[in-house]
Write a protein that holds these residues in place. Structure first.
Motif, PDB file in Angstrom:
ATOM      1  N   ILE A   1       0.872  -1.167   0.000  1.00 18.69           N
ATOM      2  CA  ILE A   1       0.000   0.000   0.000  1.00 18.69           C
ATOM      3  C   ILE A   1       0.913   1.221   0.000  1.00 18.69           C
ATOM      4  CG2 ILE A   1      -1.823   1.270   1.166  1.00 18.69           C
ATOM      5  CD1 ILE A   1      -2.629  -1.297   2.565  1.00 18.69           C
ATOM      6  N   ALA A   2       0.877   1.982  -1.082  1.00 15.52           N
ATOM      7  CA  ALA A   2       1.672   3.203  -1.175  1.00 15.52           C
ATOM      8  C   ALA A   2       0.800   4.389  -0.775  1.00 15.52           C
ATOM      9  CB  ALA A   2       2.192   3.388  -2.601  1.00 15.52           C
ATOM     10  N   ASN A   3       1.209   5.094   0.275  1.00 18.45           N
ATOM     11  CA  ASN A   3       0.484   6.284   0.738  1.00 18.45           C
ATOM     12  C   ASN A   3       1.345   7.517   0.467  1.00 18.45           C
ATOM     13  OD1 ASN A   3      -1.880   5.008   2.270  1.00 18.45           O
ATOM     14  ND2 ASN A   3      -0.126   3.991   3.226  1.00 18.45           N
ATOM     15  N   VAL A   4       1.015   8.241  -0.587  1.00 16.31           N
ATOM     16  CA  VAL A   4       1.753   9.462  -0.903  1.00 16.31           C
ATOM     17  C   VAL A   4       1.068  10.590  -0.135  1.00 16.31           C
ATOM     18  CG1 VAL A   4       2.701  10.904  -2.721  1.00 16.31           C
ATOM     19  CG2 VAL A   4       2.201   8.487  -3.176  1.00 16.31           C
ATOM     20  N   MET A   5       1.810  11.165   0.815  1.00 21.00           N
ATOM     21  CA  MET A   5       1.180  12.047   1.795  1.00 21.00           C
ATOM     22  C   MET A   5       2.238  12.865   2.524  1.00 21.00           C
ATOM     23  SD  MET A   5       0.451   9.014   4.616  1.00 21.00           S
ATOM     24  CE  MET A   5       0.020  10.071   5.994  1.00 21.00           C
TER      25      MET A   5
ATOM     26  N   MET B   1     -11.590   4.748  -6.199  1.00 17.30           N
ATOM     27  CA  MET B   1     -11.679   4.501  -7.637  1.00 17.30           C
ATOM     28  C   MET B   1     -10.660   3.433  -8.023  1.00 17.30           C
ATOM     29  SD  MET B   1      -9.826   8.089  -8.760  1.00 17.30           S
ATOM     30  CE  MET B   1      -9.991   7.854 -10.520  1.00 17.30           C
ATOM     31  N   PHE B   2     -10.723   3.000  -9.271  1.00 17.78           N
ATOM     32  CA  PHE B   2      -9.714   2.100  -9.834  1.00 17.78           C
ATOM     33  C   PHE B   2      -9.082   2.770 -11.045  1.00 17.78           C
ATOM     34  CE2 PHE B   2     -12.881  -0.860  -7.993  1.00 17.78           C
ATOM     35  CZ  PHE B   2     -12.069  -1.616  -7.168  1.00 17.78           C
TER      36      PHE B   2
ATOM     37  N   GLN C   1      -3.622   7.098  -1.958  1.00 17.87           N
ATOM     38  CA  GLN C   1      -3.261   5.726  -1.581  1.00 17.87           C
ATOM     39  C   GLN C   1      -3.420   4.819  -2.793  1.00 17.87           C
ATOM     40  OE1 GLN C   1      -5.852   2.806   0.689  1.00 17.87           O
ATOM     41  NE2 GLN C   1      -4.514   3.509   2.340  1.00 17.87           N
ATOM     42  N   LEU C   2      -2.380   4.043  -3.083  1.00 22.04           N
ATOM     43  CA  LEU C   2      -2.342   3.199  -4.277  1.00 22.04           C
ATOM     44  C   LEU C   2      -2.108   1.755  -3.865  1.00 22.04           C
ATOM     45  CD1 LEU C   2       0.119   5.541  -6.214  1.00 22.04           C
ATOM     46  CD2 LEU C   2      -2.363   5.493  -6.487  1.00 22.04           C
ATOM     47  N   ARG C   3      -3.029   0.872  -4.276  1.00 19.43           N
ATOM     48  CA  ARG C   3      -2.909  -0.554  -3.958  1.00 19.43           C
ATOM     49  C   ARG C   3      -2.880  -1.343  -5.259  1.00 19.43           C
ATOM     50  NH1 ARG C   3      -6.183  -1.873   1.341  1.00 19.43           N
ATOM     51  NH2 ARG C   3      -6.432   0.190   2.253  1.00 19.43           N
ATOM     52  N   VAL C   4      -1.779  -2.002  -5.534  1.00 19.67           N
ATOM     53  CA  VAL C   4      -1.683  -2.865  -6.707  1.00 19.67           C
ATOM     54  C   VAL C   4      -2.446  -4.160  -6.425  1.00 19.67           C
ATOM     55  CG1 VAL C   4      -0.107  -4.269  -8.091  1.00 19.67           C
ATOM     56  CG2 VAL C   4       0.445  -1.872  -7.588  1.00 19.67           C
TER      57      VAL C   4
ATOM     58  N   ARG D   1     -12.762  -7.805 -10.733  1.00 23.25           N
ATOM     59  CA  ARG D   1     -11.610  -8.705 -10.747  1.00 23.25           C
ATOM     60  C   ARG D   1     -10.557  -8.306 -11.772  1.00 23.25           C
ATOM     61  NH1 ARG D   1     -11.900 -11.709  -6.055  1.00 23.25           N
ATOM     62  NH2 ARG D   1     -14.097 -12.136  -5.613  1.00 23.25           N
ATOM     63  N   GLY D   2     -10.967  -7.566 -12.794  1.00 23.68           N
ATOM     64  CA  GLY D   2      -9.995  -7.117 -13.787  1.00 23.68           C
ATOM     65  C   GLY D   2      -9.343  -5.795 -13.438  1.00 23.68           C
ATOM     66  N   SER D   3      -9.783  -5.161 -12.339  1.00 23.10           N
ATOM     67  CA  SER D   3      -9.199  -3.873 -11.943  1.00 23.10           C
ATOM     68  C   SER D   3      -7.752  -4.073 -11.497  1.00 23.10           C
ATOM     69  CB  SER D   3     -10.025  -3.239 -10.821  1.00 23.10           C
ATOM     70  OG  SER D   3     -11.329  -2.951 -11.275  1.00 23.10           O
ATOM     71  N   ARG D   4      -6.901  -3.142 -11.861  1.00 19.82           N
ATOM     72  CA  ARG D   4      -5.466  -3.327 -11.657  1.00 19.82           C
ATOM     73  C   ARG D   4      -4.928  -2.596 -10.426  1.00 19.82           C
ATOM     74  NH1 ARG D   4      -2.721  -5.316 -16.031  1.00 19.82           N
ATOM     75  NH2 ARG D   4      -0.847  -4.181 -15.430  1.00 19.82           N
ATOM     76  N   ILE D   5      -5.410  -1.375 -10.193  1.00 21.06           N
ATOM     77  CA  ILE D   5      -4.886  -0.565  -9.092  1.00 21.06           C
ATOM     78  C   ILE D   5      -6.058   0.140  -8.411  1.00 21.06           C
ATOM     79  CG2 ILE D   5      -3.376   1.353  -8.434  1.00 21.06           C
ATOM     80  CD1 ILE D   5      -1.848   0.792 -11.119  1.00 21.06           C
ATOM     81  N   MET D   6      -6.177  -0.039  -7.109  1.00 19.81           N
ATOM     82  CA  MET D   6      -7.185   0.698  -6.346  1.00 19.81           C
ATOM     83  C   MET D   6      -6.568   1.990  -5.834  1.00 19.81           C
ATOM     84  SD  MET D   6      -9.280  -0.443  -2.910  1.00 19.81           S
ATOM     85  CE  MET D   6     -10.175  -1.753  -3.742  1.00 19.81           C
ATOM     86  N   VAL D   7      -7.308   3.083  -5.974  1.00 22.18           N
ATOM     87  CA  VAL D   7      -6.841   4.390  -5.527  1.00 22.18           C
ATOM     88  C   VAL D   7      -7.844   4.947  -4.524  1.00 22.18           C
ATOM     89  CG1 VAL D   7      -6.201   6.729  -6.210  1.00 22.18           C
ATOM     90  CG2 VAL D   7      -5.791   4.814  -7.772  1.00 22.18           C
ATOM     91  N   ASN D   8      -7.335   5.413  -3.404  1.00 25.66           N
ATOM     92  CA  ASN D   8      -8.156   6.143  -2.441  1.00 25.66           C
ATOM     93  C   ASN D   8      -7.540   7.514  -2.233  1.00 25.66           C
ATOM     94  OD1 ASN D   8     -10.095   4.038  -1.761  1.00 25.66           O
ATOM     95  ND2 ASN D   8      -8.355   2.982  -0.835  1.00 25.66           N
TER      96      ASN D   8
END
Length: 463
Positions: free
Chosen positions: A246-250, A324-325, A352-355, A373-380
């Protein structure tokens, strides 16, 4: 002239007589403590809170909610960003006392009550060197987490939490306690694997456990640059399924293990967990450490429960968010992320970026009500606020930020939705999934009694 029937008023004494559990009303000393939820800015005043003791209590409260017409909310951990853990002027079924944890290490299964938290379950399973993947926060209750999906550190290795759900016991709107699995009421079992709280109150879950003798994990703090963010996502996509990131750019919080000169400046506050031995973990994490000189490297072999550190129960952040994705984080996208975070005046804002991928993506899209299931990266995306005007400004900023990085994937994850209304719910479920959920809703909750949630009204044609 016909008149609509008058509904009876709520009698707290009647509620107390109907249940074995604890009933808390506005005049009780612990009312304020019991009504509070995790997020600030939500100040509910429910008419009554019922700490239910069992399924019979739930059925009794459902009947009272139907009689009075009051809104009915279900609370587990209290983490709903939309405030669905409570109901202003309504009735709250609080399942925190449904905290059974029954682990079978031989069969590698566990029954857990819906009031158990992810941290409690994880600690109990770790005693047997086993784990079920949840999210990334220990205080989240299973009741809401599991029914929405469950995206966490082990999703690439073991799938979502719902992919490891073997059965559930659920009280539906008619007051019946039903045991559901792939053979018993399979439509309802399908619906609660991603459809949220629309279909009843789950009392307990039967979950699959996987071997896990600790992880190589913790916090890795890297400088925030466009090149570093794009490189981090590329490394996460190339990593084996045993690695969750989980990458949190902050802005960097004032943490004692990061030099003071970096506090308040943008960093990549990454959480990583490799489900394997120390030597393999060092190899897998080498590309991340090579991106830049880490500002802090707390990654080491640890018991898995340490990925869920204790939280301050008195901390109630006021934040606005967007989930979003997206399909890619290349250099242009990473530059856009940096531009938005750099120009915001919010003291705390995050991308926040989750691969995803791995086992998460190998489940057919129609196998569960979670269909992304085909989504690649979740973004919050999130920003903190203190005033109504700041909330409005941050909301406009988030909308612009999301539009700037939106790509081909219009889906959203229901557990991370805020108060996004019907549009958010529609984005959480593709049309075919939504229609099937609405049909199942008509079967099990035709009156839409369970509507304090990311609501899917019953299909009118199926009534």
């Amino acid at each position: 002239m016909s008149m609509s029937p008058t509904r009876p008023k709520l009698s707290i004494d009647r509620v107390r007589d109907a249940v074995k559990g604890t009933v808390i009303g506005p005049d009780d000393a612990d009312y304020d403590a019991m009504r509070s939820v995790i997020y600030g800015g939500i100040d509910p005043q429910p008419a009554v809170i019922v700490r239910v003791a069992d399924a019979a209590d739930i059925a009794a409260v459902i009947e009272i909610a139907r009689e009075t017409g009051l809104p009915l909310a279900v609370r587990s951990g209290g983490h709903s960003g939309a405030g669905h853990s409570t109901a202003d002027g309504g009735i709250v079924i609080d399942v925190r006392d449904l905290n059974e944890r029954d682990i079978d290490p031989v069969a590698r299964t566990a029954w857990a009550g819906s009031g158990v938290t992810a941290g409690e379950y994880t600690s109990a399973a770790a005693e047997h060197k086993l784990a079920t993947g949840f999210g990334d926060t220990g205080s989240v209750g299973l009741g809401g987490l599991v029914t929405g999906g469950g995206v966490g550190y082990l999703a690439r290795r073991d799938g979502l939490t719902i992919d490891n759900l073997l059965a559930a016991e659920i009280v539906t709107a008619d007051g019946e306690l039903r045991t559901v699995d792939v053979e018993r009421e399979p439509d309802l079992f399908w619906a609660i694997r991603g459809g949220g709280g629309n279909f009843g109150v789950v009392t307990r879950f039967k979950l699959r456990l996987h071997e896990l003798d600790g992880v190589v994990g913790g916090i890795l703090v890297l400088p925030a640059t466009a090149e570093g963010i794009a490189g981090f996502i590329a490394a996460a996509e190339a990593a084996p399924d045993e690695l969750g990131t989980i990458a949190n750019v902050m802005p960097c919080p004032p943490m004692p293990f990061v030099a003071e000169e970096h506090h308040g400046k943008l960093v990549n506050m990454a959480m990583v967990a490799y489900a394997g031995d120390a030597e393999s973990g060092a190899r897998v994490l080498a590309p991340f450490r090579a991106l830049a000189e880490p500002l802090a490297d707390m990654v080491r072999p640890i018991p898995y429960p340490e990925m869920f550190p204790p939280e301050d129960p008195d901390y109630h952040p006021m934040a606005i968010s967007r989930t979003m994705f997206i399909d890619r984080v290349d250099l242009p996208v990473a530059r856009t992320i940096m531009d938005f975070l750099t120009t915001s005046d919010s003291p705390m804002r995050v991308s926040q970026l989750r691969v995803l991928g791995g086992a998460y993506s190998r489940v057919p899209a129609d196998a569960t009500a979670y269909a992304h299931r085909g989504s690649r990266i979740m973004v919050n995306l999130a920003a903190f606020y203190e005033t109504d005007e700041e909330k409005r400004q941050r909301g406009a900023w988030l909308a612009e930020f999301a539009a700037a990085i939106q790509q081909g994937d219009a889906g959203r994850y229901v557990n991370f939705l805020s108060d996004d209304g019907e549009a958010g719910v529609r984005a959480a479920y593709p049309p075919e999934t939504y229609d099937r959920l609405a049909s199942i809703k008509a079967t099990y909750d035709p009156e839409n009694l369970f509507r304090v949630n990311h609501n899917i009204p019953p299909a009118s044609g199926a009534l």
